[in-house]
Scaffold this motif. Structure first.
Motif, PDB file in Angstrom:
ATOM      1  N   SER A  53       0.809  -1.209   0.000  1.00 27.98           N
ATOM      2  CA  SER A  53       0.000   0.000   0.000  1.00 27.98           C
ATOM      3  C   SER A  53       0.849   1.269   0.000  1.00 27.98           C
ATOM      4  CB  SER A  53      -0.942   0.005   1.204  1.00 27.98           C
ATOM      5  OG  SER A  53      -0.219  -0.049   2.414  1.00 27.98           O
ATOM      6  N   SER A 238      -7.198  11.141  -5.086  1.00 29.69           N
ATOM      7  CA  SER A 238      -7.368  10.199  -3.987  1.00 29.69           C
ATOM      8  C   SER A 238      -8.344   9.103  -4.376  1.00 29.69           C
ATOM      9  CB  SER A 238      -7.859  10.931  -2.732  1.00 29.69           C
ATOM     10  OG  SER A 238      -6.888  11.825  -2.236  1.00 29.69           O
ATOM     11  N   TRP A 242      -7.643   5.149  -4.818  1.00 26.89           N
ATOM     12  CA  TRP A 242      -8.131   4.281  -3.752  1.00 26.89           C
ATOM     13  C   TRP A 242      -9.560   3.771  -3.929  1.00 26.89           C
ATOM     14  CZ3 TRP A 242      -4.774   2.137  -0.712  1.00 26.89           C
ATOM     15  CH2 TRP A 242      -3.553   2.772  -0.474  1.00 26.89           C
ATOM     16  N   LYS A 245      -9.796   0.038  -4.248  1.00 26.73           N
ATOM     17  CA  LYS A 245      -9.527  -0.622  -2.961  1.00 26.73           C
ATOM     18  C   LYS A 245     -10.723  -0.495  -2.021  1.00 26.73           C
ATOM     19  CE  LYS A 245      -6.827  -2.207   0.464  1.00 26.73           C
ATOM     20  NZ  LYS A 245      -6.578  -3.647   0.591  1.00 26.73           N
ATOM     21  N   GLY A 365      -4.382   7.106   1.970  1.00 26.65           N
ATOM     22  CA  GLY A 365      -3.967   5.728   2.244  1.00 26.65           C
ATOM     23  C   GLY A 365      -3.346   5.564   3.618  1.00 26.65           C
ATOM     24  N   TRP A 374     -11.872   3.279   6.774  1.00 27.93           N
ATOM     25  CA  TRP A 374     -11.851   4.422   5.867  1.00 27.93           C
ATOM     26  C   TRP A 374     -12.425   5.699   6.491  1.00 27.93           C
ATOM     27  CZ3 TRP A 374      -8.929   3.655   1.794  1.00 27.93           C
ATOM     28  CH2 TRP A 374      -8.795   2.363   1.277  1.00 27.93           C
ATOM     29  N   SER A 377     -10.029   8.696   6.503  1.00 25.72           N
ATOM     30  CA  SER A 377      -9.711   9.032   5.110  1.00 25.72           C
ATOM     31  C   SER A 377     -10.798   9.910   4.501  1.00 25.72           C
ATOM     32  CB  SER A 377      -9.545   7.748   4.285  1.00 25.72           C
ATOM     33  OG  SER A 377      -8.482   6.958   4.769  1.00 25.72           O
TER      34      SER A 377
END
Length: 407
Positions: A53, A238, A242, A245, A365, A374, A377
């Motif tokens: 990652s 971003s 991501w 994921k 991340g 998350w 984030s």
């Protein structure tokens, strides 16, 4: 009354400038292929080259870092070479980088190829607004709509085809095929540079080079544009990095993650079609930024708390969030009177903006890795949206960059 400059005489859109139109459109179509052709394959490349990652975050940061460096450097390159020759250099570097990346035997070569390709695309980012100013000053709204829409399509298609091409052939073909399109973008600029007389070349370099980014940093307009653009790009890159994921962690497949990145890019076509025309007609387009803030809050909440309950809906709403991207690109020419002002504001906005944005994928991340979920984030992206809204207040105010220079 229009805030752009004294209205130039309007001509037929393509009369006498068809080649310039094709050349600008081809550059715009190739400004994101190095980014979105890679992100859906990062999981696969991580297994191939044995990285995790942290390296994924670094690769996700590279586009904004390269765009930042060349956002600040490109006005000087234009001063030395002129607009047309800088466009040739831009697409030649993109072609070379994409080919090197597709031939990578290790993660270092993957990064080197990406860096070269992104350098060329970073130059192209800054080039297009002053090229529009040079060849289509009487059709800024129309050309902004066209090239930003093409840019969005060029963002979407590589993301949509990355995994299917890799499955059908291999990841090298999937990454390298886009070099054919960047090579095609070189050709019309070669023709334009050959038809331009030495006197015209000197005039172009003078017009675009007399103003640098140095004086822009002293203006609230420059910082408002840079931070609005930076926060927009931070959120966009971003999610480019991501979102697959996020989807996989929620239970979706790798292929579905790629489809969501493509959807995210595809929805951006709508504001690309509408926002430039709206901005040209609005004295102060700040309400558009307010709408972006609200959409971002809805999308981030959905992706955080119920990602698989309505993934298509959350990603579609998130795709409308970067509407301040076409707004910023259009404002470059609406808030300047000259090619010099357009090049200076474009370079400063994108150089500083992408410098800020380059932290986005890494921090997004890192916050995920530190917390194991998350929440932080997406809270981070929410905070950035608040900064975007504040910056847009200054970017959207009716003013002209050259007026600040005379004060």
């Amino acid at each position: 009354m229009s805030l752009s400059n004294t209205a130039p005489q309007r001509h037929s859109l393509l009369k006498g400038r068809l080649l310039a139109f094709v050349a600008i459109v081809l550059v715009a179509a190739n400004l994101r292929s190095a980014v979105t052709s890679l992100s859906p394959l990062l999981e696969r490349l991580g297994q191939t080259f044995n990285f995790g990652s942290t390296m994924t975050g670094v690769l996700g940061m590279m586009p904004t870092a390269a765009f930042a460096v060349f956002g600040l450097a490109t006005p000087r390159i234009i001063r030395a070479l002129g607009l047309e020759r800088t466009a040739i250099l831009s697409m030649a570097l993109a072609t070379l980088g994409l080919l090197l990346r597709s031939a990578a035997g290790n993660v270092g070569m993957l990064m080197l190829g990406s860096a070269i390709a992104l350098a060329g695309m970073g130059m192209g980012n800054v080039l297009v607004p002053p090229l529009v100013k040079r060849y289509f000053a009487d059709r800024v709204g129309t050309l902004s709509t066209i090239y930003i829409t093409v840019l969005q399509a060029g963002t979407m298609v590589p993301a949509l085809l990355a995994v299917p091409l890799a499955d059908r052939f291999d990841w090298r073909i999937s990454l390298g095929v886009w070099s054919l399109f960047t090579l095609a973008a070189v050709l019309p600029w070669l023709l334009l540079s050959r038809t331009q007389s030495p006197a015209e070349s000197v005039t172009t370099r003078t017009a675009t080079g007399t103003a640098g980014t140095g004086r822009v940093w002293k203006t609230s307009l420059g910082w408002g544009m840079a931070l609005m653009f930076g926060m927009t790009s931070l959120g966009t890159y971003s999610l480019f990095t991501w979102l697959p994921k996020v989807m996989v962690d929620a239970g979706a497949s790798e292929s579905f993650g790629g489809v969501m990145v493509a959807l995210y890019s595809a929805i951006g076509l709508l504001p690309s079609l509408l926002v430039p025309a709206m901005a040209v007609r609005m004295r102060n387009p700040f309400p558009l930024a307010m709408g972006v803030f609200i959409l971002n809050m809805i999308a981030f909440a959905g992706l955080l708390w119920a990602p698989m309950a309505a993934p298509w809906l959350w990603v579609a709403i998130a795709g409308l969030g970067p509407s301040t991207f076409p707004l910023g690109l259009t404002l470059i020419n609406l808030r300047t009177r000259t090619q010099a002002g357009s090049a200076a504001l474009s370079g400063f906005m994108q150089g500083v903006g992408y410098s800020v944005a380059s932290l986005g994928p890494v921090l997004f991340g890192w916050l995920h890795g530190a917390s194991g979920n998350w929440t932080w984030s997406f809270a981070f992206l929410g905070l950035c949206s608040a900064v975007l809204l504040t910056a847009a207040w200054f970017a959207c105010k009716p003013q002209q960059l050259e007026d600040h220079w005379r004060q």
